[in-house]
Motif scaffolding. Sequence first.
Motif, mmCIF file in Angstrom:
data_model
loop_
_atom_site.group_PDB
_atom_site.id
_atom_site.type_symbol
_atom_site.label_atom_id
_atom_site.label_comp_id
_atom_site.label_asym_id
_atom_site.label_seq_id
_atom_site.Cartn_x
_atom_site.Cartn_y
_atom_site.Cartn_z
ATOM 1 N N GLN A 59 0.847 -1.318 -0.084
ATOM 2 C CA GLN A 59 0.033 0.087 -0.002
ATOM 3 C C GLN A 59 0.811 1.225 0.020
ATOM 4 O OE1 GLN A 59 -2.709 -0.748 3.672
ATOM 5 N NE2 GLN A 59 -4.367 -1.109 2.181
ATOM 6 N N HIS B 279 2.158 2.449 -3.367
ATOM 7 C CA HIS B 279 1.242 2.634 -4.528
ATOM 8 C C HIS B 279 0.099 3.829 -3.826
ATOM 9 C CE1 HIS B 279 2.451 -0.467 -7.260
ATOM 10 N NE2 HIS B 279 2.384 -1.355 -6.066
ATOM 11 N N ARG B 280 0.406 4.040 -2.795
ATOM 12 C CA ARG B 280 -0.467 5.138 -2.191
ATOM 13 C C ARG B 280 -0.819 6.205 -2.988
ATOM 14 N NH1 ARG B 280 -2.502 4.559 2.767
ATOM 15 N NH2 ARG B 280 -0.715 3.325 3.453
ATOM 16 N N THR C 144 -5.454 8.347 -8.813
ATOM 17 C CA THR C 144 -6.506 7.896 -9.672
ATOM 18 C C THR C 144 -7.805 7.887 -8.980
ATOM 19 O OG1 THR C 144 -4.701 6.519 -10.274
ATOM 20 C CG2 THR C 144 -7.144 5.665 -10.817
ATOM 21 N N ASN C 145 -8.131 7.610 -7.917
ATOM 22 C CA ASN C 145 -9.384 7.909 -7.069
ATOM 23 C C ASN C 145 -9.967 9.135 -7.146
ATOM 24 O OD1 ASN C 145 -11.789 7.276 -5.881
ATOM 25 N ND2 ASN C 145 -10.596 6.668 -3.891
ATOM 26 N N TRP D 42 -2.704 5.642 -6.170
ATOM 27 C CA TRP D 42 -4.123 5.247 -6.121
ATOM 28 C C TRP D 42 -4.934 6.375 -5.761
ATOM 29 C CZ3 TRP D 42 -2.887 0.050 -2.602
ATOM 30 C CH2 TRP D 42 -2.160 -0.815 -3.411
ATOM 31 N N TYR D 43 -4.363 7.176 -4.737
ATOM 32 C CA TYR D 43 -4.976 8.192 -4.526
ATOM 33 C C TYR D 43 -5.390 9.378 -5.455
ATOM 34 C CZ TYR D 43 -5.642 7.277 0.811
ATOM 35 O OH TYR D 43 -5.854 6.795 1.833
#
Length: 161
Positions: free
Chosen positions: A50, A53-54, A60-61, A57-58
């Motif tokens: 996590q 990639h945090r 992208t979200n 990922w954030y």
Amino acid sequence: MSSSRKSKKSAAMLSASIPNAVPIIRPDSIKGCDDIGNFYQSHSELEKVQSLHRASWYATNKQWWVDGGYGGLTDDEIMVGDGGNHQDCEEGLKFLDRIMSSRPSGRVSNAIDAGAGVGRVTKNILLKRFDSVNLIEGDAAFSKRSRAYLGRKRAIRCTFT
């Protein structure tokens, strides 16, 4: 007796002395799959992945929501592809009931939904057990969407921060 054995024994004795106590779960005993099937031998292994990639990922979200997100017409759509909203909420209610049954002081009337998103947990769990809920959400678009998602009757029992 080593200090770790003493602390485990003390925790077990404390847990046994409290009716309906939630068992103590050590992070190093947690293992399993994430929502796309990757298996992790430990909680720390998952945390390492996590942390790598945090940021992406954030980002992208956040962009997904800026682009309009899901539309959110049903609870399963609000799960953003995870499905299983009904089962998830049933388990959430059972968990909350176990926690609340261990409170000697009885009923609690207010709850906080921190990181509330659009308010799925508030709608399907918290408002079924509490008189009012304070939804705390850092994203203004999520907070605005939560008012519509909850509907007028539920939203009047909530504050939005």
